[in-house]
Structures are given as C-alpha cells and as structure tokens.
Design a protein around this motif. Structure first.
Motif, short mmCIF file in Angstrom:
data_model
loop_
_atom_site.label_atom_id
_atom_site.label_comp_id
_atom_site.label_asym_id
_atom_site.label_seq_id
_atom_site.Cartn_x
_atom_site.Cartn_y
_atom_site.Cartn_z
N PRO A 116 2.26 11.70 -20.10
CA PRO A 116 0.83 11.99 -20.03
C PRO A 116 0.64 11.49 -18.69
CG PRO A 116 1.48 11.21 -22.08
CD PRO A 116 2.52 10.91 -21.33
N GLU A 117 -0.13 12.04 -17.68
CA GLU A 117 -0.44 11.91 -16.37
C GLU A 117 -1.47 10.60 -16.45
OE1 GLU A 117 -3.15 13.53 -12.86
OE2 GLU A 117 -1.51 15.03 -13.76
N ASN A 118 -2.30 10.76 -17.35
CA ASN A 118 -3.49 9.89 -17.33
C ASN A 118 -3.05 8.54 -17.91
OD1 ASN A 118 -3.02 10.90 -19.83
ND2 ASN A 118 -5.28 10.90 -20.75
N ALA A 119 -2.06 8.53 -18.81
CA ALA A 119 -1.60 7.16 -19.40
C ALA A 119 -0.85 6.43 -17.92
CB ALA A 119 -0.44 7.48 -20.57
N VAL A 120 -0.05 7.04 -17.51
CA VAL A 120 0.62 6.27 -16.60
C VAL A 120 -0.34 5.83 -15.53
CG1 VAL A 120 2.32 6.56 -14.67
CG2 VAL A 120 2.84 7.59 -16.83
N THR A 121 -1.17 6.49 -14.87
CA THR A 121 -2.08 6.37 -14.03
C THR A 121 -3.06 5.35 -14.39
OG1 THR A 121 -2.19 8.64 -13.17
CG2 THR A 121 -3.99 7.31 -12.42
N GLU A 122 -3.61 5.29 -15.73
CA GLU A 122 -4.39 4.31 -16.09
C GLU A 122 -3.67 2.91 -16.05
OE1 GLU A 122 -6.73 3.19 -20.41
OE2 GLU A 122 -5.73 5.11 -19.96
N ALA A 123 -2.46 2.83 -16.39
CA ALA A 123 -1.62 1.73 -16.44
C ALA A 123 -1.27 0.87 -15.06
CB ALA A 123 -0.33 1.82 -17.21
N ARG A 178 0.65 -1.26 0.03
CA ARG A 178 0.10 0.07 -0.05
C ARG A 178 0.82 1.50 -0.06
NH1 ARG A 178 -3.42 -2.80 3.68
NH2 ARG A 178 -2.57 -1.68 5.44
N GLU A 179 1.96 1.32 0.87
CA GLU A 179 2.75 2.49 0.83
C GLU A 179 3.58 2.66 -0.48
OE1 GLU A 179 5.31 1.38 4.16
OE2 GLU A 179 3.79 1.77 5.77
N LEU A 180 3.95 1.53 -1.16
CA LEU A 180 4.59 1.57 -2.56
C LEU A 180 3.84 2.36 -3.39
CD1 LEU A 180 7.14 0.93 -4.31
CD2 LEU A 180 6.07 -1.37 -4.48
N LEU A 181 2.58 1.49 -3.48
CA LEU A 181 1.42 2.12 -4.52
C LEU A 181 1.16 3.61 -4.16
CD1 LEU A 181 -0.48 1.44 -6.66
CD2 LEU A 181 -2.12 0.69 -5.15
N ALA A 182 1.13 4.04 -2.91
CA ALA A 182 0.70 5.44 -2.63
C ALA A 182 1.84 6.43 -3.16
CB ALA A 182 0.43 5.65 -1.14
N ASN A 183 3.18 5.97 -2.94
CA ASN A 183 4.28 6.72 -3.42
C ASN A 183 4.50 6.89 -4.84
OD1 ASN A 183 5.29 7.24 -0.56
ND2 ASN A 183 6.58 5.34 -0.60
N LEU A 184 3.98 5.78 -5.34
CA LEU A 184 4.01 5.60 -6.93
C LEU A 184 3.01 6.66 -7.64
CD1 LEU A 184 5.52 4.12 -9.19
CD2 LEU A 184 3.95 2.41 -9.18
N LEU A 185 1.92 6.33 -7.10
CA LEU A 185 0.76 7.50 -7.62
C LEU A 185 1.18 9.11 -7.21
CD1 LEU A 185 -2.36 5.43 -6.21
CD2 LEU A 185 -1.53 5.88 -8.80
#
Length: 371
Positions: free
Chosen positions: A43-50, A26-33
């Motif tokens: 592009p922000e939306n492309a990375v977030t979507e992946a 969870r911590e890793l995912l939060a930092n990545l986001l």
C-alpha cells in the motif's frame, strides 16, 4: 501566510542546510520516494507514511541540535558584550582596595616553585615520574595514590585563532573575564561522567621550577590530582573559548597573533588540597603561555567549600611576577569559565570536602593558550 505555507517555507529552509540533510541523503530520499510511487505490491500510503515519520524524526533531532548550538553561541556572545568589569559580580571580592603596589620585596631563595605540568609533547605510555616517598619531615601525600601512567593532551588549534601579546611590563593589574553557563547541560553532564569514570587514572599534581627540566611533586606547595588525557572532551571547550577570545582581547585592549597550541588538563581537588601563590609561565618550559583559563564544574548538590581562585595584582621581580597586596577572589560556580593573563600571580585556597569522596571533589579544566 497560511499555516501550510509557513511549514512549506520552513521545510525548504531546512532542506537547504546540509547540517540537517546532506546532498547524498536528499538524493537517496528522493529515489526512495520515487520507487514508492511505482510499488504496487505494498500500500503506497503505508510506505510513504513510514518514510515520512522516520525522516521527520531525524530532521527534527538534527535541527534541534543546530538550533541549540546557535542559541548557545549567541548567548555567550551577548553575555560577553554586555558584561561589565569583574568586580561587579557578587561572588568576586576585591582585596585591599585602592592601595598602591608595594615596593619590591627581597627575593626569597626558598620561595615555592612555579607551577605546571611536564611540557608537552609527552607520548602516551612514557615512563612516569614517580613521586618521592614521604620522609619524616614531609607532609603526608593527598588521598588516593596516583596511577603509574601519564598521558598528555594538546588541543588542536583553529587556523583563525589569536591571543594577546603580553608585553613584559613592570606591573600587571588584575584583568579577568568570567563566562557563566559555558557548556550546555548535556555537554556538562557528559564531561562530568567521563571524569568520574577516570578516577583511577588521576595522578599527583606536579610543579615546575625555573632552570629545572621536568616537573616534581611538592606537597608543601601544591596538593591535588590531575588527569592529562581528557578523551577529546577538551576540544569542545577550546573551540568554544576561541570563538569568544577575540572579544575578550578587545575588552582587554590587546592585539592578537596566531596561537601555537592550547594545553589542557583536568584537576580534582579534595579535602585539604590547595595551590599556593604562583604564576603559570615563570619556568622556561612554559614561558609561551599567554592566557590561562579555568572551567569549574562539580557534582550537584555541591559537597565542598573553599577552593577559591585568588588572582593578584602582580609586580615584575627577577624576570618573574610576584603578588602584591591587592587581589580578587572568584568563588567556584558550576559551569563557569574564567580567563586571565598567565603572568598574574594566583592561588587556590584550601578545599574543605568532609566526605573525602572523589566524586564530591572540586573539578576544573585548566588550560593555557600559547603564543
């Protein structure tokens, strides 16, 4: 509640379950986001979507596994709670009903020896006991010759487990519990595939005799092949069995005590194989066996007949239990597990497998819970 609110509630529930997503994840995912929000080069939306798609797939897979485990456990518990006495099953046939146990028969000095394998622990690579060469008056040994190396497996014991104390009574009536659909389809297929891949490591079955150290091949009393090393697959069966065991003991009206160990092996029975009447704790080396369990499985469609488990009302005679006239017969069914007292006399009727192919054998995981 809207659909979005329902999904948000489910997401919050999954995030709180460390089997779905651990704290470090969870911590890793939060930092990545958070880093994604500051990335201007992509592009922000492309990375977030992946990230969203990948995380969703992982969580969905883990959630399905947790859900499947929970459903399986609850189904087994419901089945055990709602099951009635064993004779109501159409595949279980009582023998001579209502007859009182016969008087003690004179002991036969040539009676077959009680069964079992050499008592654990046996280290991998220990020198095996070579089966005797068949002489002129000996029956022909079964099928394929056994491999030369024996492996022993003892399953780990959960700290909260317990089994019944079997008081040495003069008469033991047949008491057994049948659990259907014991493993999931995936677990069953994995176990079956492992066993088929280990054909060359199966060895000729042995029996134990009172007062005799170690086991011996006796083709007059038992014919089959066994695999002692189950490659860790026994843990799944034993853990699930011990989850159900307290309710089995309650059904039998028995008290419990800590389990010392659980012994397991896999048996393959092919054309002409059998196991004459015996009890599982008659020899000193296996006297601590209290509960016997047998898990049936085979290749589909079923290519053999016979191989029925016949359990007898048993009378105590000369410190061992001998069969009486009354019995129950259990026809092997796919993915079925049977439990009964180790002191009860029982036998395996001859197997008929016309193909003689190993993969078409009657397979069982046999086990014994020790006090």
């Amino acid at each position: 509640m809207t659909a979005r609110e329902m999904i948000d509630t489910l997401s919050s529930t999954l995030l709180c379950d460390e089997r779905i997503l651990s704290v470090p994840e969870r911590e890793l995912l939060a930092n990545l986001l958070q880093r994604t929000q500051t990335q201007v080069s992509a592009p922000e939306n492309a990375v977030t979507e992946a990230i969203t798609r990948t995380v969703g797939e992982i969580i969905a897979e883990r959630a399905l596994g947790v859900l499947g485990e929970s459903l399986t456990r609850q189904l087994l518990q419901q089945q055990l709670a709602s099951s009635s006495s064993l004779p109501k099953r159409s595949v279980i046939r009582a023998g001579t009903p209502g007859t009182p146990p016969p008087g003690p028969a004179p002991s036969d000095p040539n009676a077959p020896r009680p069964p079992g394998t050499s008592p654990p622990p046996i280290s991998a690579g220990s020198p095996p006991v070579s089966p005797p060469s068949p002489g002129q008056n000996q029956p022909r040994p079964p099928g394929t010759s056994p491999p030369s190396i024996s492996f022993a497996t003892t399953a780990a014991q959960p700290g909260t487990g317990g089994v019944a104390v079997l008081e040495p009574a003069d008469f033991l009536p047949v008491q057994c519990v049948v659990l259907d659909e014991f493993l999931t389809s995936t677990e069953l297929n994995t176990l079956r595939q492992y066993v088929l891949e280990q054909e060359i490591r199966f060895e000729t079955s042995e029996v134990l005799s009172p007062g005799v150290t170690g086991g011996a091949v006796d083709y007059e009393h038992r014919r089959s092949r066994v695999l002692m090393d189950m490659g860790g697959h026994e843990r799944l069966i034993v853990d699930r069995l011990l989850t159900c065991l307290p309710r089995v003991l309650q059904k039998w009206g028995r008290d419990s005590f800590p389990i010392s160990r659980v012994e397991t092996q896999t048996t393959a029975s092919n054309h002409g194989d059998f196991f004459h009447c015996h009890s599982d704790n008659g020899a000193e080396a296996v006297a601590a066996r209290e509960i016997t369990f047998v898990y049936f499985f085979h290749r589909e469609p079923k290519q053999f007949s016979g191989g029925e488990l016949r359990i007898y009302d048993s009378r105590r005679e000369n410190d061992n239990y001998v069969p009486t006239a009354n019995y129950r017969t259990i026809v092997p069914e796919q993915n079925q597990l049977v439990l009964f007292a180790s002191g009860l006399s029982h036998e395996i009727t001859p197997v008929e497998c016309p193909s003689g192919t190993f993969a078409d054998s009657r397979f069982t995981v046999n086990g014994w819970i020790h006090k």
